[in-house]
Design a protein around this motif. Structure first.
Motif, short mmCIF file in Angstrom:
data_model
loop_
_atom_site.label_atom_id
_atom_site.label_comp_id
_atom_site.label_asym_id
_atom_site.label_seq_id
_atom_site.Cartn_x
_atom_site.Cartn_y
_atom_site.Cartn_z
N GLU A 155 44.11 15.66 67.92
CA GLU A 155 44.43 15.50 69.34
C GLU A 155 45.83 14.93 69.53
OE1 GLU A 155 39.74 14.80 70.59
OE2 GLU A 155 41.18 13.15 70.77
N ARG A 156 46.22 13.97 68.70
CA ARG A 156 47.56 13.40 68.81
C ARG A 156 48.63 14.44 68.48
NH1 ARG A 156 48.63 10.12 65.16
NH2 ARG A 156 46.65 9.89 64.03
N PHE A 157 48.35 15.28 67.47
CA PHE A 157 49.32 16.33 67.12
C PHE A 157 49.52 17.29 68.28
CE2 PHE A 157 50.07 20.70 65.80
CZ PHE A 157 51.30 20.56 65.17
N PHE A 158 48.44 17.78 68.86
CA PHE A 158 48.59 18.77 69.93
C PHE A 158 49.12 18.15 71.22
CE2 PHE A 158 46.14 21.33 67.01
CZ PHE A 158 46.73 22.57 67.16
N GLU A 159 48.88 16.90 71.44
CA GLU A 159 49.49 16.22 72.59
C GLU A 159 51.01 16.22 72.44
OE1 GLU A 159 48.98 12.08 75.13
OE2 GLU A 159 48.47 12.10 72.99
N ARG A 160 51.50 15.92 71.25
CA ARG A 160 52.94 15.92 71.02
C ARG A 160 53.49 17.35 71.05
NH1 ARG A 160 51.33 12.62 66.73
NH2 ARG A 160 51.84 14.31 65.27
N TYR A 161 52.80 18.24 70.39
CA TYR A 161 53.33 19.59 70.22
C TYR A 161 53.38 20.36 71.55
CZ TYR A 161 53.84 24.36 68.45
OH TYR A 161 54.28 25.64 68.20
N MET A 162 52.34 20.21 72.36
CA MET A 162 52.28 20.98 73.61
C MET A 162 52.93 20.27 74.78
SD MET A 162 51.00 23.74 72.58
CE MET A 162 51.26 24.43 74.20
N GLY A 163 53.14 18.97 74.68
CA GLY A 163 53.80 18.26 75.77
C GLY A 163 53.03 18.35 77.08
N GLU A 164 53.73 18.58 78.18
CA GLU A 164 53.10 18.59 79.50
C GLU A 164 52.05 19.68 79.65
OE1 GLU A 164 56.05 18.77 82.52
OE2 GLU A 164 56.89 16.79 82.06
N GLU A 165 52.16 20.76 78.85
CA GLU A 165 51.19 21.84 78.98
C GLU A 165 49.77 21.39 78.62
OE1 GLU A 165 52.22 25.48 77.05
OE2 GLU A 165 54.30 25.41 77.72
N ALA A 166 49.65 20.33 77.82
CA ALA A 166 48.33 19.83 77.45
C ALA A 166 47.66 19.06 78.56
CB ALA A 166 48.43 18.95 76.20
N LYS A 167 48.41 18.71 79.60
CA LYS A 167 47.89 17.96 80.76
C LYS A 167 47.23 16.65 80.32
CE LYS A 167 47.37 22.09 83.59
NZ LYS A 167 46.49 22.92 84.45
#
Length: 260
Positions: free
Chosen positions: A106-118
């Motif tokens: 979850e931390r990886f995809f939060e960083r990787y996707m940025g605002e798109e992850a909402k």
């Protein structure tokens, strides 16, 4: 005789496929470990104890998040481990059955996707539940297998005047030896691959996910528009219900409705 050329499963919705030499198909579960996990947006509510099918827009997915196509992922079912690489370099390896592993994902995809992850995305899974695009239709559709006819892709290539990567269409089973668009006539009809029987549920309507190039992670086409313009519909491929348990392999013959 039509034959299987490629088999794929997609352990995490929206992430890269895994090529397989064989796939086990079951009536009760479709393809094991296919769309087993998903990354729910930070704003999405999903209760794994009482799962409800949600539109794919509630998750990270290629229609909205083309950057996912740049990642190369591998899932090890025996260890419940997800590995992720970017530009040829390993960036994540986590055991999904542990709190630490899920937190790392979850931390990886939060960083990787940025605002798109909402917000912070949530790695979700629920026993007996699959995150297929057709899951919102019915439990039968949730367990469906996606078949893609390579001749239909070639017809579309001829229409748009350029080659198209077959994995734009994210099928489970790719078949050669058919006429273009022949698969669209399989709805409510049976085919057989080896000892496995499948029944057509619906044509596969195509959305903006197919516009993303799997090699470049760029949105470089408008294929639903091209299919409509040239062929009068937006479908390519078919969703199939598995009628009995069995294994299918690359190279297996495909008996179409006209052959049995």
């Amino acid at each position: 005789m039509a034959k299987i050329t490629d088999l794929f499963r997609y352990p995490v919705k929206g992430l890269s496929p895994e090529p397989m030499n064989s796939l086990t198909l079951t009536r009760d579960n479709g393809i094991p470990f296919d769309r087993e996990y998903a990354l729910a947006l930070g704003t999405t509510e999903f209760d794994p104890d009482h799962p409800e099918p949600l539109d794919k827009g509630f998750f990270l997915m290629l229609r909205n998040n083309e950057a996912l196509a740049a990642l190369r992922t591998k899932y090890d079912p025996a260890r419940d481990r997800l590995s992720v690489a970017l530009n040829g370099h390993a960036v994540l390896s986590a055991e999904l059955g542990t709190d630490e592993g899920r937190d790392a994902v979850e931390r990886f995809f939060e960083r990787y996707m940025g605002e798109e992850a909402k917000g912070r995305p949530k790695l979700v899974r629920s026993a007996g539940h699959k995150f297929t695009d057709a899951s919102v239709v019915s439990p039968v559709f949730m367990r469906s297998v996606s078949i893609v006819n390579l001749a239909s892709i070639h017809a579309l290539e001829a229409a748009v005047g350029e080659p198209l990567h077959r994995l734009r269409f994210r099928g489970n089973i790719y078949i050669e030896g058919l006429e273009p668009w022949e698969e669209l006539e399989w709805v409510d009809r049976e085919i057989r691959i080896g000892h496995v029987k499948l029944k057509g549920l619906a044509r596969t309507p195509r959305c903006g996910a197919v516009n993303v190039n799997p090699d470049t992670a760029e949105r470089d086409a408008n294929l639903p528009k091209a299919i409509m313009k040239n062929f009068g519909h937006t479908d390519l491929g078919v969703f199939m219900e598995v009628l009995n348990d069995g294994e299918v392999r690359v190279g297996d013959d495909v008996l179409t409705p006209y052959l049995f």
